[in-house]
Design an enzyme around this catalytic site. Structure first.
Site, PDB file in Angstrom:
ATOM      1  N   HIS A 187      41.915  23.424  72.012  1.00 24.72           N
ATOM      2  CA  HIS A 187      42.378  23.738  70.656  1.00 24.72           C
ATOM      3  C   HIS A 187      41.775  22.773  69.637  1.00 24.72           C
ATOM      4  O   HIS A 187      41.255  23.187  68.596  1.00 24.72           O
ATOM      5  CB  HIS A 187      43.915  23.666  70.615  1.00 24.72           C
ATOM      6  CG  HIS A 187      44.489  23.866  69.245  1.00 24.72           C
ATOM      7  ND1 HIS A 187      44.763  22.811  68.402  1.00 24.72           N
ATOM      8  CD2 HIS A 187      44.808  24.990  68.565  1.00 24.72           C
ATOM      9  CE1 HIS A 187      45.253  23.282  67.267  1.00 24.72           C
ATOM     10  NE2 HIS A 187      45.295  24.599  67.346  1.00 24.72           N
ATOM     11  N   GLY A 208      29.941  25.116  28.611  1.00 22.13           N
ATOM     12  CA  GLY A 208      30.688  24.001  29.219  1.00 22.13           C
ATOM     13  C   GLY A 208      32.029  24.512  29.686  1.00 22.13           C
ATOM     14  O   GLY A 208      33.027  24.448  28.961  1.00 22.13           O
ATOM     15  N   CYS A 233      26.978  24.805  32.697  1.00 24.23           N
ATOM     16  CA  CYS A 233      26.890  23.405  33.109  1.00 24.23           C
ATOM     17  C   CYS A 233      28.239  22.798  33.489  1.00 24.23           C
ATOM     18  O   CYS A 233      28.336  21.607  33.753  1.00 24.23           O
ATOM     19  CB  CYS A 233      26.224  22.568  32.020  1.00 24.23           C
ATOM     20  SG  CYS A 233      27.114  22.568  30.453  1.00 24.23           S
TER      21      CYS A 233
END
Length: 875
Positions: free
Chosen positions: A460, A765, A830
């Site tokens: 696991h 932005g 950006c």
């Protein structure tokens, strides 16, 4: 017409196929497909995911479905030649989950359903007493844990005690009398804890087991796993009822797991483990250390069961070729007969994933485009994680199985809950366990790495950590965990809880302390993938880089330019910040001029170096945009130093700082507002940019066309004034340049048609545009965003995944209006959304020319861009 809810599968009668994954779950679809192509699969039937969705609402199975299950059990009895509940020739079945997305170990399974005090006698007559009671022990223990919800350790403690008494290594080594005693002890525990006898009615066992597996879809570990891996809650799981085949029948029987390629390295070589005389849960539980399927040792399947090994090799080749991917296959050998219980695309490390894709493309099994679509961006990102610096001395204190590669350092903890608490406090930890179980999923997710005392390469811990991209070491030699879980020891070495270690999951080595790391050297296969990505993607990927050091990293990661150079970040260094502080608190033109002259010199040097590094690639420079609070001095000694250098009193400097402080600086005196108030600041920056470009062209013959970006614009008049300032300064330089703006305010997006008269490019932005559109603060909203996600107000954190409805709509409007005015306007992103896969999809559809992100995310953004080009544009 009533919807079909159950689908039968056998080699002579198969009602499903691989394309029915959403209905049959991954396991059910693959079982059906294996039947269709002639793989030996025990027959059975799949109860569809639609039933799970209904079960999650009603918490019970309908009467019609119960009757349907009985009908399908009759079909199975006919196929097998055994009868469910018959005391002479009993049919036993397994009840296994099968979600649409692989969730290893998170959902429940019940094996050997159909055993009771009567059928165990019939099974003993048919196949031997020891085997029958071994199976009955396993069934009571599993049924009690999964269906009756009793603590597994109540039963495991009895087994451990009997093994210690007789010196047996496993359940398979106990004699029949001991097994009969264990059965009775188990039944007494059930009666004591539930007030009822262990159920003897096999139909009750069957239906309760089906119920329990459906219910496991909503257990805590499954919910956590889906949250960690972004698996939708509404998919549900199918349930597979399948005739049992027995790996614990005798010493000519076995069970195991095999990968068609090495899941750690990607090498084209079978990789797996098995146990003789055992059942499947024994291999993956971590309780037993299994044997390798092939190799030099005598105890391998190739040596012990040679004919079965050869048949298994042929099945592996057939399944990989059919599914066009590395397979993870579970199998059982019953008295020399091979049966395949499951196949699925195997979990693999990032390194293995890349190698397998490149190899399979070169083998002609898949195309480049298919290979690129298979890469998980998170997996890709893992390849860029740091590795140990081999130049540093490393004292290895222990070694185990290298179950999942990667390097991690952290403080030792011994429980999942401690790992979670430490992570909440921002601490990095290594979770050390005897073996992990599905209940540990949250702690495993919180930990930086995992170490276990037991378990093999398919346990696991190994499978889950590989899927998470975390380092893991299993079966650490000599590891002893103190009973109070306050320390671990290996020989003479003792490490207390809270002390630090470093683990290397690629070598299996454990070292004391926190060791330094370096960036990895990328493999040839990785470089091949990047070449394919660059051929296919349709948008450019630039980097956000503020310093020459950032620019160098960006270039090394294949950035196609700089999409955002935040000029204020150039001043954060300790030897520079005092000059920007002097500029901010200057009282007169002379003080400001002195500070500006020094800053201009620094910026010119930085720009020149950045342009040189980027060798003519596009560089977008954002003019100064500091929220002033980020630069104002607060430390008494710094204030005194500045006051002395300016020949001012400390009190006057403090008064100036108080005047400049803002209640909401993110919306205050910043960006272009500084230039309107103090145009000489932007004038200095423009001279630094253009003189750097001019000198570089003369000295190194490098042509640079700086993209000068004006931030925080909200008015056309603002933009016009600053454009005039730039053009006036530029008259003194023979340099090509362009002027654009960052769209980060809703008003700027709405007047984009006016701004485009003067702007040659827009760069969105998205960080600030998200803040100003949604009224959220990046820094403060963390206090309530989790509540919003839990309440389904937000599906995702809007600072991680773009809010398409609001912020995205403003971007669409700005692009549409901007292009109406200036058809050829260049468009870029950006904000940090530039590397988010979901957000990039929106940007590509919106028609941007490039996205820009941090240097370390450039390669991931390139991959996502290529994947979207393939899926959206049919490349």
């Amino acid at each position: 017409m009533q919807e079909k809810l159950i689908y039968y599968f056998s080699q002579s009668n198969c009602e499903g196929n691989a394309a029915m994954r959403n209905l049959l779950g991954g396991k059910g679809a693959n079982l059906a497909e294996m039947c269709n192509i002639g793989i030996p699969v025990p027959p059975g039937f799949t109860i569809s995911t639609a039933v799970c969705q209904a079960y999650c609402q009603d918490n019970e199975l309908s009467c019609d479905l119960r009757n349907e299950i009985k009908n399908y059990m009759a079909m199975l009895e006919s196929d097998i030649g055994c009868k469910f509940g018959d005391s002479n020739n009993p049919l036993l079945v397994s009840i296994r989950s099968g979600s649409v997305n692989s969730m290893p170990g998170m959902l429940d399974t019940v094996l050997n359903v159909g055993l009771n005090d009567a059928t165990v006698v019939g099974l003993a007559k048919k196949s031997g007493e020891r085997f029958a009671y071994d199976s009955y022990c396993r069934f009571i223990m599993m049924y009690s844990s999964v269906v009756l919800q009793l603590d597994h350790h109540l039963f495991q403690d009895i087994v451990d005690s009997e093994q210690q008494k007789s010196g047996a290594k496993s359940l398979a080594d106990l004699n029949v009398d001991v097994l009969k005693k264990i059965v009775n002890d188990f039944k007494e525990i059930v009666c004591e804890k539930t007030g009822k006898h262990f159920p003897q009615n096999v139909e009750e066992q069957l239906l309760n087991s089906v119920n329990a597996v459906f219910a496991s879809w909503k257990n805590d570990r499954a919910v956590s796993y889906r949250r960690i891996h972004n698996i939708p809650e509404n998919l549900g799981t199918a349930v597979n009822v399948q005739a049992m085949v027995f790996g614990n029948l005798n010493d000519n029987s076995a069970t195991g797991v095999i990968f068609t390629r090495n899941p750690s390295t990607g090498e084209k070589k079978l990789f797996g483990e098995f146990l003789v005389n055992a059942q499947g849960e024994d291999v993956v539980s971590g309780v037993y250390t299994p044997m390798p399927i092939d190799g030099e040792q005598e105890s391998t399947m190739e040596k012990l069961l040679p004919s079965v090994y050869r048949e298994l090799c042929a099945v592996c080749e057939k399944l990989e070729r059919h599914n066009k991917d590395m397979q993870d296959i579970e199998f059982t050998v019953q008295d020399g007969k091979l049966w395949i219980l499951q196949t699925r695309s195997g979990k693999r490390t990032a390194e293995a994933a890349i190698r397998i894709i490149v190899d399979m493309v070169e083998e002609g099994a898949i195309t480049k485009e298919e290979g690129i679509l298979r890469i998980d961006p998170k997996t890709f990102d893992n390849l860029l994680h740091p590795v140990l610096d081999v130049k540093i001395d490393q004292e290895v204190i222990g070694k185990g199985l290298p179950a999942s590669p990667g390097v991690a350092s952290g403080y030792v903890v011994f429980s999942a809950s401690d790992a979670e608490k430490a992570a909440e406090q921002g601490k990095k930890v290594i979770l050390v366990r005897s073996e992990t179980s599905p209940e540990d999923i949250n702690g495993m997710n919180a930990a930086s790495g995992i170490v276990t005392a037991r378990g093999g390469m398919t346990s696991h811990a190994a499978v889950v950590t590989r899927g998470m991209g975390k380092p893991c070491i299993c079966s650490l030699n000599g590891l002893y965990i103190g009973k109070d879980e306050k320390f671990l020891s290996m020989g003479d070495i003792k490490v207390n809880k809270g002390e630090s270690i470093t683990i290397n999951g690629g070598t299996g080595e454990v070292m004391l302390g926190i060791l330094p790391t370096i960036l990895p050297e990328l493999s040839q296969e990785f470089k091949t993938i990047i070449n394919w990505v660059d051929e296919i993607k349709t948008v450019k990927v630039r980097a956000n880089a503020d310093t020459p050091k950032d620019a160098k990293i960006a270039k090394e990661f294949g950035s196609e330019g700089i999409g955002l150079c935040r000029t204020e970040h150039m001043f954060f260094a300790s030897d520079r910040i005092e000059f920007i502080q002097k500029l901010i608190i200057a009282d007169d033109e002379n003080e400001r001029t002195n500070a500006l002259n020094k800053l201009e010199e620094m910026q010119k040097s930085d720009f020149k170096e950045i342009f040189s590094i980027m060798e003519g690639r596009e560089v977008t420079i954002r003019l100064l945009d500091p929220p002033l609070h980020e630069f104002l001095p607060h430390n008494q000694s710094i204030i005194e130093k500045i006051a002395k250098s300016l020949n001012k009193s400390v009190e006057s400097v403090k008064n100036k700082i108080a005047q400049l402080s803002e209640k909401n600086p993110m919306l205050g005196h910043r960006g272009c507002r500084l230039a309107i108030s103090h145009p000489e600041i932007y004038g200095m920056q423009i001279r630094a940019i253009l003189s750097a470009a001019s000198e570089l062209r003369k000295e190194k013959k490098i042509e640079v066309k700086p993209e000068i970006m004006i931030p925080f614009i909200m008015s056309e008049k603002e933009f016009i004034l600053i454009c005039e300032l730039i053009k006036k300064e530029a008259e003194n330089f023979d340099v090509n340049y362009s002027i654009g703006t960052m769209i980060e305010l809703p008003r700027a997006a709405l007047i984009a048609d006016k701004l485009a008269k003067h702007a040659e490019f827009f760069s969105f932005g998205t960080n600030d545009l998200t803040q100003t559109t949604m009224g959220l603060s990046r820094d403060d909203s963390v206090n309530f965003l989790d509540s919003y996600k839990e309440s389904n107000i937000f599906k995702n954190d809007p600072f991680e995944v773009l809010d398409v409805e609001g912020v995205g709509e403003l971007i669409r409007i700005a692009i549409e209006r901007g292009k109406k005015t200036r058809k050829e306007i260049k468009l870029g992103i950006c904000g940090e959304h530039g590397a988010n896969p979901q957000s990039i999809e929106f940007f590509i559809k919106s028609g941007v020319d490039y996205v820009s992100c941090s240097p370390y995310r450039v390669l991931v953004a390139k991959l996502v861009a290529a994947q979207l080009s393939i899926s959206l544009l049919g490349k």
